[in-house]
Motif scaffolding. Structure first.
Motif, PDB file in Angstrom:
ATOM      1  N   PRO A  78      42.202 -11.056  43.864  1.00 57.93           N
ATOM      2  CA  PRO A  78      42.826 -11.564  45.096  1.00 57.93           C
ATOM      3  C   PRO A  78      42.474 -13.034  45.329  1.00 57.93           C
ATOM      4  O   PRO A  78      41.386 -13.492  44.976  1.00 57.93           O
ATOM      5  N   GLU A  79      43.413 -13.745  45.922  1.00 55.00           N
ATOM      6  CA  GLU A  79      43.245 -15.184  46.135  1.00 55.00           C
ATOM      7  C   GLU A  79      41.989 -15.498  46.957  1.00 55.00           C
ATOM      8  O   GLU A  79      41.295 -16.489  46.708  1.00 55.00           O
ATOM      9  N   SER A  80      41.686 -14.658  47.922  1.00 56.11           N
ATOM     10  CA  SER A  80      40.510 -14.919  48.771  1.00 56.11           C
ATOM     11  C   SER A  80      39.225 -14.879  47.952  1.00 56.11           C
ATOM     12  O   SER A  80      38.291 -15.657  48.187  1.00 56.11           O
ATOM     13  N   ALA A  81      39.141 -13.971  46.957  1.00 59.84           N
ATOM     14  CA  ALA A  81      37.945 -13.878  46.121  1.00 59.84           C
ATOM     15  C   ALA A  81      37.797 -15.119  45.250  1.00 59.84           C
ATOM     16  O   ALA A  81      36.694 -15.664  45.088  1.00 59.84           O
ATOM     17  N   VAL A  82      38.902 -15.589  44.686  1.00 55.65           N
ATOM     18  CA  VAL A  82      38.859 -16.781  43.843  1.00 55.65           C
ATOM     19  C   VAL A  82      38.467 -18.009  44.659  1.00 55.65           C
ATOM     20  O   VAL A  82      37.631 -18.817  44.256  1.00 55.65           O
ATOM     21  N   GLU A  83      39.090 -18.153  45.856  1.00 54.19           N
ATOM     22  CA  GLU A  83      38.768 -19.301  46.705  1.00 54.19           C
ATOM     23  C   GLU A  83      37.314 -19.292  47.150  1.00 54.19           C
ATOM     24  O   GLU A  83      36.648 -20.335  47.224  1.00 54.19           O
ATOM     25  N   GLY A  84      36.792 -18.119  47.437  1.00 49.88           N
ATOM     26  CA  GLY A  84      35.378 -18.015  47.821  1.00 49.88           C
ATOM     27  C   GLY A  84      34.461 -18.447  46.694  1.00 49.88           C
ATOM     28  O   GLY A  84      33.461 -19.134  46.920  1.00 49.88           O
ATOM     29  N   PHE A  85      34.796 -18.062  45.450  1.00 49.84           N
ATOM     30  CA  PHE A  85      33.997 -18.472  44.299  1.00 49.84           C
ATOM     31  C   PHE A  85      34.045 -19.989  44.125  1.00 49.84           C
ATOM     32  O   PHE A  85      33.007 -20.632  43.884  1.00 49.84           O
ATOM     33  N   LEU A  86      35.234 -20.578  44.249  1.00 55.80           N
ATOM     34  CA  LEU A  86      35.364 -22.027  44.078  1.00 55.80           C
ATOM     35  C   LEU A  86      34.563 -22.790  45.130  1.00 55.80           C
ATOM     36  O   LEU A  86      33.938 -23.810  44.834  1.00 55.80           O
ATOM     37  N   ARG A  87      34.555 -22.274  46.358  1.00 57.01           N
ATOM     38  CA  ARG A  87      33.759 -22.938  47.404  1.00 57.01           C
ATOM     39  C   ARG A  87      32.269 -22.838  47.102  1.00 57.01           C
ATOM     40  O   ARG A  87      31.508 -23.778  47.339  1.00 57.01           O
ATOM     41  N   SER A  88      31.835 -21.709  46.560  1.00 54.39           N
ATOM     42  CA  SER A  88      30.405 -21.518  46.316  1.00 54.39           C
ATOM     43  C   SER A  88      29.883 -22.448  45.229  1.00 54.39           C
ATOM     44  O   SER A  88      28.711 -22.826  45.251  1.00 54.39           O
ATOM     45  N   VAL A  89      30.753 -22.830  44.275  1.00 51.54           N
ATOM     46  CA  VAL A  89      30.302 -23.713  43.200  1.00 51.54           C
ATOM     47  C   VAL A  89      30.725 -25.154  43.427  1.00 51.54           C
ATOM     48  O   VAL A  89      30.352 -26.048  42.658  1.00 51.54           O
ATOM     49  N   GLY A  90      31.529 -25.384  44.492  1.00 53.83           N
ATOM     50  CA  GLY A  90      31.968 -26.746  44.806  1.00 53.83           C
ATOM     51  C   GLY A  90      32.892 -27.338  43.762  1.00 53.83           C
ATOM     52  O   GLY A  90      32.821 -28.541  43.472  1.00 53.83           O
ATOM     53  N   MET A  91      33.789 -26.530  43.203  1.00 52.45           N
ATOM     54  CA  MET A  91      34.697 -26.992  42.156  1.00 52.45           C
ATOM     55  C   MET A  91      36.116 -26.537  42.445  1.00 52.45           C
ATOM     56  O   MET A  91      36.347 -25.694  43.314  1.00 52.45           O
ATOM     57  N   THR A  92      37.079 -27.142  41.727  1.00 49.96           N
ATOM     58  CA  THR A  92      38.490 -26.738  41.817  1.00 49.96           C
ATOM     59  C   THR A  92      38.834 -25.869  40.616  1.00 49.96           C
ATOM     60  O   THR A  92      38.059 -25.755  39.674  1.00 49.96           O
ATOM     61  N   ARG A  93      40.055 -25.276  40.660  1.00 48.30           N
ATOM     62  CA  ARG A  93      40.471 -24.441  39.533  1.00 48.30           C
ATOM     63  C   ARG A  93      40.522 -25.244  38.242  1.00 48.30           C
ATOM     64  O   ARG A  93      40.175 -24.733  37.171  1.00 48.30           O
ATOM     65  N   ASP A  94      40.966 -26.499  38.336  1.00 44.33           N
ATOM     66  CA  ASP A  94      41.080 -27.327  37.128  1.00 44.33           C
ATOM     67  C   ASP A  94      39.718 -27.599  36.488  1.00 44.33           C
ATOM     68  O   ASP A  94      39.638 -27.869  35.287  1.00 44.33           O
ATOM     69  N   GLN A  95      38.658 -27.578  37.298  1.00 38.82           N
ATOM     70  CA  GLN A  95      37.319 -27.855  36.781  1.00 38.82           C
ATOM     71  C   GLN A  95      36.641 -26.617  36.198  1.00 38.82           C
ATOM     72  O   GLN A  95      35.611 -26.731  35.545  1.00 38.82           O
ATOM     73  N   CYS A  96      37.191 -25.433  36.449  1.00 39.03           N
ATOM     74  CA  CYS A  96      36.636 -24.181  35.946  1.00 39.03           C
ATOM     75  C   CYS A  96      37.303 -23.784  34.626  1.00 39.03           C
ATOM     76  O   CYS A  96      38.379 -24.282  34.276  1.00 39.03           O
ATOM     77  N   GLU A  97      36.665 -22.870  33.915  1.00 36.72           N
ATOM     78  CA  GLU A  97      37.194 -22.398  32.640  1.00 36.72           C
ATOM     79  C   GLU A  97      37.644 -20.951  32.774  1.00 36.72           C
ATOM     80  O   GLU A  97      37.061 -20.178  33.531  1.00 36.72           O
ATOM     81  N   ARG A  98      38.696 -20.613  31.998  1.00 32.88           N
ATOM     82  CA  ARG A  98      39.166 -19.228  31.930  1.00 32.88           C
ATOM     83  C   ARG A  98      38.721 -18.658  30.588  1.00 32.88           C
ATOM     84  O   ARG A  98      39.030 -19.211  29.532  1.00 32.88           O
TER      85      ARG A  98
END
Length: 422
Positions: A78-98
């Motif tokens: 769910p989008e809320s879970a992904v957004e919460g993770f991004l806030r916790s690490v202080g990064m955007t989706r582009d800065q994370c790896e899949r």
């Protein structure tokens, strides 16, 4: 590589606590450095009556950078879970790896954590170490509740030749700003001076009449004492414990030789030596045949005028007063036979459930005579007499003044009364 030097300068630290305190401070500092991920090549700890010192060499200028990976939710979460993770690490989706895992495609964040400057790390390490020192006894002073073994005057803390940033400030009333300054001997060179390295620190302290190394002070005491005793055909009584203690009382040892009045030389040597070592911290001197000589060595903590004649006279006067008491007890105690002292033992409690010292003596007599009956050649009456007198010296004035001489004095009194030496 840079070095770190810490000196905590205070009022005089009790000699019995010094060695352990240096070990504890070194352990806490090195433990903090290791926990912070810093390497080192060498370390030393030193202690004098007024300073605790730790030196660490070969430190890096900063902590190594760290890389940390954090696993996030699945990509289709769910989008809320992904957004919460991004806030916790202080990064955007582009800065994370899949990354593909057995449970599906998952978000991962790779965090780069730059290392802190070593100076900042050491500041925190020192604060933590000072707050964790396990003193057997400590005290408060001034208005604060901060505790240390004795009131602190200043804290020298330099890294790579410069003072550490900050201070030790456990509370508003107590603040010790890190500096590059220290002081020498309390009397011979009390002025403050700055240092930039451990080598300079040791050199300037020596010029300021402070021997930093404990073993050097011990060697100096022995060398100076030997220089005074040898020409007189005397030797220093072997006492490593006293040497350790005296080395913890002085920063600049100066040995002087004093004289014991001949009127006291008929007192048992154990009494004279106990008075000198336990009470006055003097070193007794012996003749070549092992007998006690009427001389002693006193270690001053300063260079005195006129070859220390006034210092020696003052110490002789103090010792004379102590030995006068000892001689008084020696003469007085011999007026009462040991056997006549035994009834007084009932006034001394041995154990709440086992009775008095007199009860103990009676049990010793009973056991001793019973065992003697099974020993060929044993003289039962001598065993009975020995058991009866064994504790009698506990009631003497001499043992009351010098408890460590119980038993020793009983032997002297028994021999005086004609008891068999065995």
């Amino acid at each position: 590589m840079p070095e770190f030097l810490l000196e905590i300068f205070s009022e005089e630290i009790p000699a019995r606590m010094q060695k352990r305190a240096a070990e504890d401070l070194e352990r806490l500092i090195l433990g903090g450095i290791e926990a912070a991920g810093l390497s080192r090549t060498a370390a030393e700890a030193h202690v004098t009556p007024r300073r605790l010192v730790v030196w660490v060499d070969g430190l890096p200028e900063a902590q190594p950078d760290k890389t940390e990976e954090r696993k996030g939710p699945r990509v289709d979460a769910p989008e809320s879970a992904v957004e919460g993770f991004l806030r916790s690490v202080g990064m955007t989706r582009d800065q994370c790896e899949r990354r593909r895992t057995p449970k599906g495609e998952v978000w991962f964040a790779v965090l780069q954590q730059p290392g802190r400057p070593t100076g900042e790390v050491l500041r925190d390490v020192v604060r933590q170490a000072v707050g964790s020192m396990p003193w057997p006894k400590s005290m408060r002073w001034g208005l604060g509740s901060f505790r240390w073994v004795r009131p602190i005057h200043h804290v020298l803390a330099i890294f790579d030749g410069r003072p550490l940033p900050g201070d030790i400030e456990p509370e508003p009333h107590t603040r010790f700003i890190f500096s590059a300054y220290t002081r020498g001997h309390r009397f011979l060179n009390p002025d403050a001076f700055a240092v930039g390295s451990f080598a300079e620190y040791k050199t300037l302290l020596k010029h300021a009449f402070v021997m930093l190394d404990r073993e050097e002070r011990k060697a100096a005491i022995l060398e100076q004492a030997g220089r005074l005793a040898d020409p007189r055909g005397l030797t220093l009584a072997h006492d490593p414990g006293l040497l350790d203690e005296v080395a913890g009382l002085v920063e600049w040892p100066v040995a002087l030789i004093g004289r014991i009045d001949e009127q006291f030389m008929d007192v048992p040597p154990e009494v004279l030596m106990t008075s000198m070592t336990a009470h006055q911290k003097y070193f007794p001197l012996k003749r070549k045949d092992g007998s006690l000589a009427p001389r002693f060595i006193v270690i001053a903590n300063t260079k005195a005028r006129h070859d220390g004649a006034q210092v020696v006279a003052g110490n002789e006067r103090v010792l004379r007063a102590r030995l006068s008491d000892a001689k008084f007890f020696w003469d007085l105690d011999r007026k009462t036979r040991l056997e006549d002292r035994v009834p007084t033992l009932r006034e001394i409690v041995f154990h709440a459930r086992l009775g008095s010292m007199e009860d103990k003596v009676l049990r010793m007599q009973s056991l001793g005579t019973a065992l003697a009956a099974h020993v060929p050649g044993a003289e039962v009456e001598r065993v009975r007499s020995a058991a009866l007198l064994a504790k009698a010296d506990l009631t003497t004035g001499m043992v009351g003044e010098f408890p460590e001489l119980q038993g020793v004095m009983g032997r002297y009194y028994a021999l005086e009364e004609g008891e068999a030496p065995d």
